[in-house]
Scaffold this active site. Sequence first.
Site, mmCIF file in Angstrom:
data_model
loop_
_atom_site.group_PDB
_atom_site.id
_atom_site.type_symbol
_atom_site.label_atom_id
_atom_site.label_comp_id
_atom_site.label_asym_id
_atom_site.label_seq_id
_atom_site.Cartn_x
_atom_site.Cartn_y
_atom_site.Cartn_z
ATOM 1 N N GLY A 57 -8.245 23.198 -45.046
ATOM 2 C CA GLY A 57 -8.017 21.875 -43.476
ATOM 3 C C GLY A 57 -7.112 23.129 -42.835
ATOM 4 O O GLY A 57 -7.151 24.393 -43.121
ATOM 5 N N CYS A 84 -8.566 25.733 -51.020
ATOM 6 C CA CYS A 84 -7.859 26.413 -49.832
ATOM 7 C C CYS A 84 -6.772 25.963 -49.901
ATOM 8 O O CYS A 84 -5.577 26.032 -50.091
ATOM 9 C CB CYS A 84 -8.568 25.946 -48.855
ATOM 10 N N TYR A 85 -6.245 24.947 -48.311
ATOM 11 C CA TYR A 85 -5.514 24.232 -47.990
ATOM 12 C C TYR A 85 -4.902 22.865 -48.888
ATOM 13 O O TYR A 85 -3.624 23.231 -49.295
ATOM 14 C CB TYR A 85 -5.825 22.957 -46.639
ATOM 15 N N HIS A 176 -13.189 29.410 -50.829
ATOM 16 C CA HIS A 176 -14.149 28.509 -50.998
ATOM 17 C C HIS A 176 -15.613 27.914 -51.740
ATOM 18 O O HIS A 176 -16.621 29.151 -50.964
ATOM 19 C CB HIS A 176 -14.863 28.048 -49.227
ATOM 20 N N GLU A 178 -17.456 26.119 -51.921
ATOM 21 C CA GLU A 178 -18.767 25.381 -51.290
ATOM 22 C C GLU A 178 -19.770 25.850 -51.073
ATOM 23 O O GLU A 178 -20.540 25.276 -50.462
ATOM 24 C CB GLU A 178 -18.688 23.877 -50.990
ATOM 25 N N SER A 230 -40.184 4.556 -38.276
ATOM 26 C CA SER A 230 -40.366 4.773 -37.248
ATOM 27 C C SER A 230 -41.023 5.977 -37.339
ATOM 28 O O SER A 230 -41.763 7.236 -36.546
ATOM 29 C CB SER A 230 -38.797 5.697 -36.709
ATOM 30 N N GLY A 232 -40.192 8.594 -39.816
ATOM 31 C CA GLY A 232 -38.803 9.442 -39.702
ATOM 32 C C GLY A 232 -38.660 9.239 -41.100
ATOM 33 O O GLY A 232 -39.395 8.442 -41.695
ATOM 34 N N VAL A 233 -37.945 10.331 -41.570
ATOM 35 C CA VAL A 233 -37.885 10.331 -43.393
ATOM 36 C C VAL A 233 -36.975 9.398 -43.883
ATOM 37 O O VAL A 233 -37.207 8.598 -44.734
ATOM 38 C CB VAL A 233 -37.575 11.616 -43.435
ATOM 39 N N ASP A 234 -36.266 9.116 -42.913
ATOM 40 C CA ASP A 234 -35.187 8.150 -42.950
ATOM 41 C C ASP A 234 -36.120 6.835 -43.147
ATOM 42 O O ASP A 234 -35.832 5.429 -44.635
ATOM 43 C CB ASP A 234 -33.926 7.716 -42.138
ATOM 44 N N SER A 235 -36.795 6.230 -42.434
ATOM 45 C CA SER A 235 -36.772 4.533 -42.164
ATOM 46 C C SER A 235 -37.857 5.057 -43.503
ATOM 47 O O SER A 235 -38.672 4.005 -43.761
ATOM 48 C CB SER A 235 -37.501 4.124 -40.676
ATOM 49 N N LYS A 375 -29.173 13.672 -46.054
ATOM 50 C CA LYS A 375 -30.508 14.131 -46.500
ATOM 51 C C LYS A 375 -31.307 14.770 -47.283
ATOM 52 O O LYS A 375 -32.266 14.214 -47.937
ATOM 53 C CB LYS A 375 -30.817 15.260 -44.473
#
Length: 519
Positions: A57, A84-85, A176, A178, A230, A232-235, A375
Amino acid sequence: MDIHAEKILILDFGSQTTQLIARRVREAQVYCEIHPFNIGMAKIRKFGAKGIILSGGPACVLDKGAPVCDLEVLHLGVPVLGICYGMQLMTHLLGGEVERAAKREYGKAQLLIDSSEDLFHGLDGASGGQGEQVWMSHGDKIKIPPPGFTAIAHSGNSPVAAMRHTATELYGVQFHPEVVHTPNGAKMLQNFLSRSCGCKPVWTMKSFVASTVEGLRQTIGSKKVVCALSGGVDSSVVAVLLHEAVGHQSTCIFVNNGLLRQGEAEEVQRIFRDSFEINLDYIDATDSFLSRLEGVADPEQKRKIIGNRFIEIFEAEANKIPGAEFLAQGTLYPDVIESVSFKGPSATIKTHHNVGGLPEVMNLELIEPLRELFKDEVRKVGGELGLPHRLINRHPFPGPGLAIRILGEVTPERLEILRQADTIVMEAMERSGLHDQVWQAFAVLLPVRTVGVMGDERTYDQVIAIRVVESVDAMTADWAKVPYEVLGQMSNRIINEVKGVNRVVYDISSKPPSTIEWE
Ligand code: XMP
């Protein structure tokens, strides 16, 4: 199998990279959630984590009003890793000493490992070699670790670059793990998850599909569900999950607003109706959208018109399905994280009218099967469900479609020009192998004319801008350094093949201060 049984709680202290911590944990096949640092002990206990990670942070623990979690978090008997923080806070809360650094340390550093038993198990740098490359981004550092802690790694600049408690599973790292600039960071996090927390890798997308399909069956029962598809990948993933769960009790409504890319409406019908045999309600509403957009040049007005019209049409169609009680939507985890760092100002600069307004106006219960997923996880689920690679890896496409890529008024003629140019851009991206390496690539039709020559003739035609960006979350983006040959091919083909265009330009602006879309 309960895929949520072994989970990690990430307390967010406002770092830009908190989401990356969560993604690395998920990649290690362990479920995790991000919550604000101050959610309170009752919720933390109820969550039942097998391990807790305190994020980084921007604050300094020595400042008044710095974000602090309850000391009890460190005494729950659950392993904790402070990053870190998070490490500085752990030090501060447990009686060590944090030193305000004169100078910020930012960038790559070599980590020399002093103990390779736990976090650094199995790493090269552990045998007295060159050390591990890590990414540092901190102002303060640990002067004296808290009682009972020892340093397990140091760097040129930080005598205590990593520490652990000698008797309990409390760890801190100054760097970090990550981010990609810490190449073995994922391994370090995995060591924490498996060796300290004892988490088994049960969070796989195969098991997610099985448990979600079962969950959807239970929720929907014998009722009916509608889904706004739509393309798109999500729907698309939601549509197939619903179909797997309840078959023809589910209906997908796909509205062609006339602002789609070339061949898109046909492709969606082919995949969903013909291949997956999904109940697909296809509505070609091109005329009704285009007539409402006549004479409209303002971007926000375009978005409003398109969003409202979509809702009207969708509602009318859904009302024709007797007994529909649920509305399924492809909301993803980053949209629901209630957190310190993610709702930056850029989230609200443009009103994002997708199916966004639907649940409020419809009297249907909302189902969001992808609420827990990032995603990249949705794409993996798509793969598990057998969706084509092309669809799974599609770039994000805005709800208002090509309307916000045609600057100025949207007309059928201008749509046709943009569609042809867009197809050429996408073909070049796919052929060059760049498509899957970038966040988005597209063409924009500008509202200006420029002079050119063709043969002996003077031309006075339109301009196409090509936009290709790299990004991890669309909050920030960098323009992609697409090779000149590829840009050259795009430009040649557009100018030769798209009637009415005599100039192509490449957009070299980053976000911020620009946005990804031009409107
Ligand atoms: P900007 O242009 O804000 O875009 O940098 C960030 C991401 O959001 C997409 N975008 C939209 N998506 N409705 C949408 O569904 C919209 O009105 C809209 N505007 C931008 C954009 O494509 C990018 O991925």
